[in-house]
Design a protein around this motif. Sequence first.
Motif, PDB file in Angstrom:
ATOM      1  N   ILE A   6      -2.742  -2.575  -1.550  1.00 47.90           N
ATOM      2  CA  ILE A   6      -1.491  -3.000  -0.939  1.00 47.90           C
ATOM      3  C   ILE A   6      -1.784  -3.472   0.480  1.00 47.90           C
ATOM      4  O   ILE A   6      -2.427  -2.761   1.249  1.00 47.90           O
ATOM      5  N   TYR A   7      -1.342  -4.695   0.768  1.00 45.47           N
ATOM      6  CA  TYR A   7      -1.400  -5.216   2.132  1.00 45.47           C
ATOM      7  C   TYR A   7      -0.089  -4.782   2.770  1.00 45.47           C
ATOM      8  O   TYR A   7       0.973  -5.302   2.437  1.00 45.47           O
ATOM      9  N   HIS A   8      -0.196  -3.807   3.645  1.00 47.89           N
ATOM     10  CA  HIS A   8       0.915  -2.956   4.065  1.00 47.89           C
ATOM     11  C   HIS A   8       1.196  -3.078   5.548  1.00 47.89           C
ATOM     12  O   HIS A   8       0.287  -3.252   6.368  1.00 47.89           O
ATOM     13  N   ASN A   9       2.479  -2.965   5.887  1.00 51.76           N
ATOM     14  CA  ASN A   9       2.906  -2.817   7.278  1.00 51.76           C
ATOM     15  C   ASN A   9       3.727  -1.537   7.338  1.00 51.76           C
ATOM     16  O   ASN A   9       4.841  -1.492   6.805  1.00 51.76           O
ATOM     17  N   PRO A  10       3.200  -0.467   7.950  1.00 52.27           N
ATOM     18  CA  PRO A  10       3.914   0.807   7.960  1.00 52.27           C
ATOM     19  C   PRO A  10       5.247   0.754   8.699  1.00 52.27           C
ATOM     20  O   PRO A  10       6.086   1.640   8.517  1.00 52.27           O
ATOM     21  N   ALA A  11       5.499  -0.289   9.492  1.00 55.20           N
ATOM     22  CA  ALA A  11       6.779  -0.424  10.193  1.00 55.20           C
ATOM     23  C   ALA A  11       7.861  -1.047   9.305  1.00 55.20           C
ATOM     24  O   ALA A  11       9.015  -1.115   9.709  1.00 55.20           O
ATOM     25  N   CYS A  12       7.498  -1.477   8.121  1.00 48.69           N
ATOM     26  CA  CYS A  12       8.416  -2.177   7.213  1.00 48.69           C
ATOM     27  C   CYS A  12       8.888  -1.233   6.107  1.00 48.69           C
ATOM     28  O   CYS A  12       8.069  -0.686   5.350  1.00 48.69           O
ATOM     29  N   GLY A  13      10.202  -1.058   5.988  1.00 45.03           N
ATOM     30  CA  GLY A  13      10.759  -0.179   4.959  1.00 45.03           C
ATOM     31  C   GLY A  13      10.428  -0.641   3.550  1.00 45.03           C
ATOM     32  O   GLY A  13      10.129   0.179   2.677  1.00 45.03           O
ATOM     33  N   THR A  14      10.469  -1.945   3.299  1.00 46.59           N
ATOM     34  CA  THR A  14      10.124  -2.456   1.969  1.00 46.59           C
ATOM     35  C   THR A  14       8.679  -2.126   1.632  1.00 46.59           C
ATOM     36  O   THR A  14       8.363  -1.716   0.508  1.00 46.59           O
ATOM     37  N   SER A  15       7.797  -2.270   2.610  1.00 47.72           N
ATOM     38  CA  SER A  15       6.394  -1.961   2.395  1.00 47.72           C
ATOM     39  C   SER A  15       6.202  -0.459   2.136  1.00 47.72           C
ATOM     40  O   SER A  15       5.453  -0.064   1.239  1.00 47.72           O
ATOM     41  N   ARG A  16       6.899   0.374   2.902  1.00 47.96           N
ATOM     42  CA  ARG A  16       6.795   1.832   2.698  1.00 47.96           C
ATOM     43  C   ARG A  16       7.316   2.226   1.317  1.00 47.96           C
ATOM     44  O   ARG A  16       6.716   3.061   0.626  1.00 47.96           O
ATOM     45  N   ASN A  17       8.433   1.633   0.886  1.00 47.54           N
ATOM     46  CA  ASN A  17       8.970   1.941  -0.444  1.00 47.54           C
ATOM     47  C   ASN A  17       8.022   1.484  -1.539  1.00 47.54           C
ATOM     48  O   ASN A  17       7.840   2.181  -2.545  1.00 47.54           O
ATOM     49  N   THR A  18       7.408   0.325  -1.365  1.00 46.34           N
ATOM     50  CA  THR A  18       6.451  -0.183  -2.357  1.00 46.34           C
ATOM     51  C   THR A  18       5.254   0.759  -2.460  1.00 46.34           C
ATOM     52  O   THR A  18       4.825   1.112  -3.573  1.00 46.34           O
ATOM     53  N   LEU A  19       4.742   1.183  -1.326  1.00 46.67           N
ATOM     54  CA  LEU A  19       3.625   2.136  -1.323  1.00 46.67           C
ATOM     55  C   LEU A  19       4.015   3.423  -2.039  1.00 46.67           C
ATOM     56  O   LEU A  19       3.252   3.948  -2.859  1.00 46.67           O
ATOM     57  N   ALA A  20       5.215   3.909  -1.774  1.00 48.17           N
ATOM     58  CA  ALA A  20       5.670   5.146  -2.426  1.00 48.17           C
ATOM     59  C   ALA A  20       5.821   4.957  -3.938  1.00 48.17           C
ATOM     60  O   ALA A  20       5.512   5.873  -4.717  1.00 48.17           O
ATOM     61  N   LEU A  21       6.278   3.792  -4.378  1.00 45.93           N
ATOM     62  CA  LEU A  21       6.387   3.524  -5.816  1.00 45.93           C
ATOM     63  C   LEU A  21       5.011   3.497  -6.475  1.00 45.93           C
ATOM     64  O   LEU A  21       4.850   3.993  -7.598  1.00 45.93           O
ATOM     65  N   ILE A  22       4.027   2.920  -5.804  1.00 47.85           N
ATOM     66  CA  ILE A  22       2.662   2.930  -6.345  1.00 47.85           C
ATOM     67  C   ILE A  22       2.188   4.369  -6.490  1.00 47.85           C
ATOM     68  O   ILE A  22       1.675   4.771  -7.536  1.00 47.85           O
ATOM     69  N   ARG A  23       2.370   5.151  -5.447  1.00 52.18           N
ATOM     70  CA  ARG A  23       1.953   6.566  -5.499  1.00 52.18           C
ATOM     71  C   ARG A  23       2.721   7.336  -6.563  1.00 52.18           C
ATOM     72  O   ARG A  23       2.169   8.240  -7.192  1.00 52.18           O
ATOM     73  N   ASN A  24       3.977   6.974  -6.803  1.00 52.06           N
ATOM     74  CA  ASN A  24       4.788   7.648  -7.819  1.00 52.06           C
ATOM     75  C   ASN A  24       4.285   7.346  -9.234  1.00 52.06           C
ATOM     76  O   ASN A  24       4.664   8.016 -10.179  1.00 52.06           O
TER      77      ASN A  24
END
Length: 135
Positions: A6-24
């Motif tokens: 994941i090419y991620h920006n921790p300041a972005c809510g959409t990015s944080r939710n996407t990361l959490a969905l992957i982990r889920n």
Amino acid sequence: MTDIIIYHNPACGTSRNTLALIRNSGVEPHVIEYLKTPPSRALLIEMIGRAGMTPRALLRQKDTPYAELGLDDASLTDDALVDAMMEHPILINRPLVVTPLGVKLCRPSETVLDILPDAQKGAFTKEDGEAVRRL
């Protein structure tokens, strides 16, 4: 083990939710904070192609130098747009996710479900309280 990036920006809510969905889904992805470590030009072009997008479709306009750089000029070539993203990584929209099933700009975050090899392990609720259901 499934390899997901994941090419991620921790300041972005959409990015944080996407990361959490992957982990889920039971996977710990490779997290690349693309503002600190942007992809190479060749990799960015490859991901755009694999996602079936154009460079213009990947350009982020909000909270970026998009307007100041005149990137709304329809005559700009794909190469010029990629050059701008390389010079200013904040112009790369996020999150970009790479899995064995493909590459996708995951906006909204639940679009990541289309390319995750494994199902969600349980219920998921976004940061804003919205429940995500896989239909």
